[in-house]
Scaffold this motif. Structure first.
Motif, PDB file in Angstrom:
ATOM      1  N   ILE A   5     -39.348  -9.188 -37.746  1.00 59.75           N
ATOM      2  CA  ILE A   5     -39.615 -10.056 -36.597  1.00 59.75           C
ATOM      3  C   ILE A   5     -39.948 -11.463 -37.072  1.00 59.75           C
ATOM      4  CG2 ILE A   5     -41.291 -10.535 -34.758  1.00 59.75           C
ATOM      5  CD1 ILE A   5     -41.322  -7.513 -34.201  1.00 59.75           C
ATOM      6  N   ASP A   6     -40.773 -11.558 -38.126  1.00 61.80           N
ATOM      7  CA  ASP A   6     -41.110 -12.881 -38.680  1.00 61.80           C
ATOM      8  C   ASP A   6     -39.861 -13.594 -39.209  1.00 61.80           C
ATOM      9  OD1 ASP A   6     -43.783 -12.582 -38.084  1.00 61.80           O
ATOM     10  OD2 ASP A   6     -44.318 -11.788 -40.061  1.00 61.80           O
ATOM     11  N   SER A   7     -38.988 -12.850 -39.889  1.00 60.51           N
ATOM     12  CA  SER A   7     -37.741 -13.434 -40.400  1.00 60.51           C
ATOM     13  C   SER A   7     -36.846 -13.898 -39.251  1.00 60.51           C
ATOM     14  CB  SER A   7     -36.986 -12.408 -41.260  1.00 60.51           C
ATOM     15  OG  SER A   7     -37.745 -12.024 -42.381  1.00 60.51           O
ATOM     16  N   LYS A  36     -29.843  -6.961 -10.957  1.00 52.16           N
ATOM     17  CA  LYS A  36     -30.019  -5.870 -11.919  1.00 52.16           C
ATOM     18  C   LYS A  36     -30.521  -6.475 -13.225  1.00 52.16           C
ATOM     19  CE  LYS A  36     -26.544  -2.827  -9.890  1.00 52.16           C
ATOM     20  NZ  LYS A  36     -25.332  -2.024 -10.106  1.00 52.16           N
ATOM     21  N   SER A  37     -31.818  -6.311 -13.479  1.00 50.12           N
ATOM     22  CA  SER A  37     -32.442  -7.004 -14.604  1.00 50.12           C
ATOM     23  C   SER A  37     -33.128  -6.007 -15.529  1.00 50.12           C
ATOM     24  CB  SER A  37     -33.470  -8.022 -14.091  1.00 50.12           C
ATOM     25  OG  SER A  37     -32.915  -8.830 -13.094  1.00 50.12           O
ATOM     26  N   PRO A  38     -32.377  -5.349 -16.412  1.00 51.36           N
ATOM     27  CA  PRO A  38     -32.985  -4.317 -17.252  1.00 51.36           C
ATOM     28  C   PRO A  38     -34.064  -4.832 -18.170  1.00 51.36           C
ATOM     29  CG  PRO A  38     -30.650  -4.634 -17.799  1.00 51.36           C
ATOM     30  CD  PRO A  38     -30.933  -5.449 -16.593  1.00 51.36           C
ATOM     31  N   ILE A  39     -33.893  -6.027 -18.740  1.00 52.21           N
ATOM     32  CA  ILE A  39     -34.909  -6.545 -19.661  1.00 52.21           C
ATOM     33  C   ILE A  39     -36.175  -6.902 -18.900  1.00 52.21           C
ATOM     34  CG2 ILE A  39     -35.486  -8.462 -21.190  1.00 52.21           C
ATOM     35  CD1 ILE A  39     -32.704  -8.376 -22.284  1.00 52.21           C
ATOM     36  N   VAL A  40     -36.017  -7.533 -17.733  1.00 55.61           N
ATOM     37  CA  VAL A  40     -37.178  -7.882 -16.920  1.00 55.61           C
ATOM     38  C   VAL A  40     -37.925  -6.623 -16.494  1.00 55.61           C
ATOM     39  CG1 VAL A  40     -37.920  -8.883 -14.730  1.00 55.61           C
ATOM     40  CG2 VAL A  40     -36.245 -10.080 -16.122  1.00 55.61           C
ATOM     41  N   SER A  41     -37.207  -5.608 -16.058  1.00 53.49           N
ATOM     42  CA  SER A  41     -37.867  -4.374 -15.621  1.00 53.49           C
ATOM     43  C   SER A  41     -38.600  -3.712 -16.785  1.00 53.49           C
ATOM     44  CB  SER A  41     -36.854  -3.404 -15.004  1.00 53.49           C
ATOM     45  OG  SER A  41     -36.016  -2.830 -15.982  1.00 53.49           O
ATOM     46  N   MET A  42     -38.014  -3.775 -17.981  1.00 52.91           N
ATOM     47  CA  MET A  42     -38.665  -3.195 -19.156  1.00 52.91           C
ATOM     48  C   MET A  42     -39.963  -3.924 -19.479  1.00 52.91           C
ATOM     49  SD  MET A  42     -37.109  -2.624 -22.985  1.00 52.91           S
ATOM     50  CE  MET A  42     -36.650  -4.350 -23.154  1.00 52.91           C
ATOM     51  N   THR A  54     -36.024 -10.454 -26.557  1.00 51.12           N
ATOM     52  CA  THR A  54     -35.974  -9.266 -27.415  1.00 51.12           C
ATOM     53  C   THR A  54     -36.995  -9.357 -28.541  1.00 51.12           C
ATOM     54  OG1 THR A  54     -33.608  -9.076 -26.956  1.00 51.12           O
ATOM     55  CG2 THR A  54     -34.456  -7.806 -28.800  1.00 51.12           C
ATOM     56  N   LEU A  55     -37.089 -10.541 -29.153  1.00 53.54           N
ATOM     57  CA  LEU A  55     -38.062 -10.747 -30.230  1.00 53.54           C
ATOM     58  C   LEU A  55     -39.489 -10.508 -29.755  1.00 53.54           C
ATOM     59  CD1 LEU A  55     -36.899 -13.905 -32.235  1.00 53.54           C
ATOM     60  CD2 LEU A  55     -37.446 -11.666 -33.172  1.00 53.54           C
ATOM     61  N   LEU A  56     -39.844 -11.140 -28.643  1.00 56.14           N
ATOM     62  CA  LEU A  56     -41.205 -11.025 -28.114  1.00 56.14           C
ATOM     63  C   LEU A  56     -41.495  -9.594 -27.673  1.00 56.14           C
ATOM     64  CD1 LEU A  56     -41.272 -14.336 -26.051  1.00 56.14           C
ATOM     65  CD2 LEU A  56     -42.599 -13.866 -28.115  1.00 56.14           C
ATOM     66  N   ASN A  57     -40.493  -8.934 -27.080  1.00 56.98           N
ATOM     67  CA  ASN A  57     -40.674  -7.548 -26.660  1.00 56.98           C
ATOM     68  C   ASN A  57     -40.884  -6.628 -27.864  1.00 56.98           C
ATOM     69  OD1 ASN A  57     -40.481  -5.295 -24.636  1.00 56.98           O
ATOM     70  ND2 ASN A  57     -38.721  -4.781 -25.892  1.00 56.98           N
ATOM     71  N   ALA A 107     -42.590 -13.262 -22.902  1.00 52.55           N
ATOM     72  CA  ALA A 107     -41.167 -12.929 -22.759  1.00 52.55           C
ATOM     73  C   ALA A 107     -40.739 -13.043 -21.301  1.00 52.55           C
ATOM     74  CB  ALA A 107     -40.904 -11.520 -23.284  1.00 52.55           C
ATOM     75  N   LEU A 108     -41.583 -12.569 -20.407  1.00 56.94           N
ATOM     76  CA  LEU A 108     -41.281 -12.623 -18.976  1.00 56.94           C
ATOM     77  C   LEU A 108     -41.180 -14.064 -18.495  1.00 56.94           C
ATOM     78  CD1 LEU A 108     -40.875 -10.362 -16.885  1.00 56.94           C
ATOM     79  CD2 LEU A 108     -43.281 -10.627 -16.249  1.00 56.94           C
ATOM     80  N   ALA A 109     -42.005 -14.936 -19.074  1.00 56.49           N
ATOM     81  CA  ALA A 109     -42.034 -16.343 -18.656  1.00 56.49           C
ATOM     82  C   ALA A 109     -40.775 -17.109 -19.060  1.00 56.49           C
ATOM     83  CB  ALA A 109     -43.265 -17.035 -19.250  1.00 56.49           C
ATOM     84  N   THR A 110     -40.004 -16.558 -19.999  1.00 55.72           N
ATOM     85  CA  THR A 110     -38.766 -17.249 -20.380  1.00 55.72           C
ATOM     86  C   THR A 110     -37.765 -17.227 -19.236  1.00 55.72           C
ATOM     87  OG1 THR A 110     -37.761 -15.255 -21.301  1.00 55.72           O
ATOM     88  CG2 THR A 110     -39.038 -16.622 -22.810  1.00 55.72           C
ATOM     89  N   GLY A 111     -37.972 -16.303 -18.283  1.00 54.98           N
ATOM     90  CA  GLY A 111     -37.142 -16.283 -17.086  1.00 54.98           C
ATOM     91  C   GLY A 111     -35.784 -15.657 -17.286  1.00 54.98           C
ATOM     92  N   TYR A 112     -35.574 -14.937 -18.383  1.00 53.66           N
ATOM     93  CA  TYR A 112     -34.261 -14.332 -18.605  1.00 53.66           C
ATOM     94  C   TYR A 112     -33.897 -13.402 -17.457  1.00 53.66           C
ATOM     95  CZ  TYR A 112     -30.782 -11.025 -20.053  1.00 53.66           C
ATOM     96  OH  TYR A 112     -29.669 -10.232 -20.077  1.00 53.66           O
TER      97      TYR A 112
END
Length: 389
Positions: A264-266, A320-326, A284-287, A309-314
Motif C-alpha cells: 500500500i505504501d509503495s 449501481k455503485s459497488p465500491i460506494v456500497s462496500m 481502492t488504496l484507501l479501502n 475514500a467515500l469523500a473522493t466521490g467515486y
C-alpha cells in the motif's frame, strides 16, 4: 486539453479517451458527443465508426452491456450489415470487390472483438462464438505484426480491469485466465508483451483472491507480476500503482498483513507520481488500508480511511455503485465494533439501498445484498430487537 474547444475530430476523440481512462464518464461522453457532431457533418465513414465505438466503450465501462452492444452494432452497420444467424457480413459502399483496407480491417475486427467480450460477460457464449468467427475472418492479413495482437490483448485486459473494479470477480477470472495462458505460450521478450503479462497476472490474482477455489493461485500470479516489474525497465507509475494495489489485495487475502501494508505504501508513492490519478485507484488504496486497520482492531483509523475514500466521490452519481456500497458497509461494520449501533445502522441501510439495485441480474450483487441483510440482523440482535432481527 488546452485545444479542446477547437473543432477538431482527433482532439475531441483523444479527450474522450483520456476522460474514459480517468473514470470521468460524463466528460468522456460530452467530448465524444462533440466528435459525433463533427463526424456527422464530415460524412467520413472512419470517423463515424470510431465515435460510435467510443460510445460503446463508455457504456461497457459503466456496466451497461445492452447499450454497449447497440453502439458496437451501429458502428459495424456503417460498413454494411451483419447477419448473426448466418454469421455473414454484407458490405455496403466499401468497394466493388468487398476487400477491406488494413485500417478498415483493424476497425471492424476490433468491433467484433468488443462484441465478443460483451456477449461473453453476459454469458451468451453461443453468440460470442459467432463474433469470434467474424473477428478471425476480418482481422487484418498482417497478423504477424505483434502490435496488432498487442492492441487486442490490451483491450481485452481493459475489460478484465473493469470487471475487477466493479467486483465481478468470476467474470474477471473468465476473461483474464485465457489471456495469461495465451501470453505464456507466446514466449515473447517484447517489452510490451512483458508489460501486458505483468498487468494481466496482477488483475487475475485480484480476481482469484476473491474466489475461494482459485484463491491458492492468487499469490503465484501476483508474485509473477512483481517479478516482471523488477525486470522490465521504464514501467510507468500508473502501471506500478496497479501492480502494487493488486499485491496489497492478494497479500491481505492470504493473511500476509505486514507485506500488504508495504505494498500500500509503495502504491501511494507511485500514485502520487502518476500522470493520471483516477479516483478508482485512490478508493481502492484507501479501502485496502482501512481493511488492514480493521483487522488490527484500530476501528477509528479504519473508519477515517473509509470516509476519506467515500469523500473522493467515486461513482457517487451512478445508480449501481459497488465500491460506494462496500465503503458504506465497511464503515457500518466498524461502527458496530465500536458499539455505535444506531450510527452503524444508518450506514448499513445506505449500503443496502444501493445493493438492492445492484442485485438485479448480478450474482455478486445478490451475494452483497445477503451480506448487508446479515449485518443489519446482527445489529438488531445486539440491540435486543429480536423481532426485527
Amino acid at each position: 486539453i488546452a485545444d479542446l474547444d477547437t473543432c477538431n475530430f482527433d482532439n475531441q476523440i483523444s479527450a474522450a479517451d483520456y476522460m474514459l481512462i480517468r473514470g470521468e464518464y460524463k466528460n468522456s461522453w460530452d467530448y465524444n458527443s462533440r466528435a459525433l457532431s463533427i463526424a456527422n457533418k464530415s460524412g467520413i465513414r472512419e470517423q463515424n465508426v470510431i465515435v460510435r465505438s467510443q460510445f460503446g466503450d463508455i457504456c461497457l465501462y459503466n456496466n451497461n452491456f445492452d447499450k454497449a452492444d447497440a453502439y458496437y452494432r451501429e458502428a459495424i452497420d456503417r460498413y454494411g450489415k451483419y447477419d448473426a444467424n448466418t454469421e455473414t457480413f454484407y458490405f455496403g459502399g466499401v468497394d466493388d470487390e468487398n476487400i477491406l483496407a488494413f485500417s478498415d480491417s483493424l476497425l471492424i475486427s476490433s468491433l467484433f472483438m468488443k462484441l465478443l467480450i460483451v456477449e461473453s460477460i453476459r454469458g451468451h457464449l453461443d453468440v460470442a462464438n459467432g463474433h469470434m468467427v467474424m473477428f478471425m475472418e476480418y482481422k487484418p492479413s498482417e497478423t504477424d505484426d505483434e502490435s496488432y495482437w498487442t492492441n487486442c490483448l490490451i483491450w481485452t485486459i481493459g475489460i478484465g480491469r473493469v470487471m475487477v473494479q466493479i467486483g465481478q470477480w468470476q467474470k474477471a477470472f473468465d476473461i483474464l485466465s485465457p489471456i495469461v495462458l495465451m501470453i505464456d505460450e507466446l514466449h515473447s521478450d517484447n517489452p510490451s508483451i512483458k508489460i501486458i503479462s505483468m498487468v494481466s497476472n496482477a488483475l487475475l490474482a485480484q480476481a482469484e483472491a476473491h474466489i475461494i477455489k482459485e484463491k491458492s493461485n492468487s499469490k503465484k500470479h501476483v508474485d509473477r507480476a512483481l517479478n516482471d516489474l523488477s525486470e522490465v525497465p521504464f514501467v510507468n507509475n500508473e502501471i506500478r500503482t496497479s501492480i502494487f494495489v493488486a499485491a496489497s489485495n492478494v497479500y491481505q487475502a492470504n493473511h500476509y498483513y505486514l507485506k500488504a501494508f508495504e505494498f500500500i505504501d509503495s502504491a501511494k508513492v507511485s500514485y502520487q507520481n502518476s500522470f493520471i490519478q483516477d479516483t478508482i485507484t485512490m478508493c481502492t488504496l484507501l479501502n485496502n488500508a482501512g481493511q488492514l486497520y480493521w483487522r488490527e482492531r484500530n476501528w477509528d483509523k479504519a473508519i477515517e480511511l473509509f470516509q476519506e475514500a467515500l469523500a473522493t466521490g467515486y461513482d457517487s452519481d451512478n445508480e449501481k455503485s459497488p465500491i460506494v456500497s462496500m465503503l458504506l458497509y465497511n464503515i457500518g461494520q466498524n461502527l458496530r465494533e465500536k458499539n455505535l449501533l444506531d450510527s452503524a445502522l444508518i450506514y448499513h441501510y445506505k449500503a443496502l439501498e444501493i445493493r438492492e439495485r445492484m442485485a438485479e441480474g448480478s450474482d455478486i450483487g445478490i451475494y452483497t445484498l445477503a451480506e448487508s441483510y446479515s449485518a443489519i440482523e446482527k445489529i438488531y440482535y445486539m440491540k435486543q430487537e429480536y423481532i426485527k432481527a
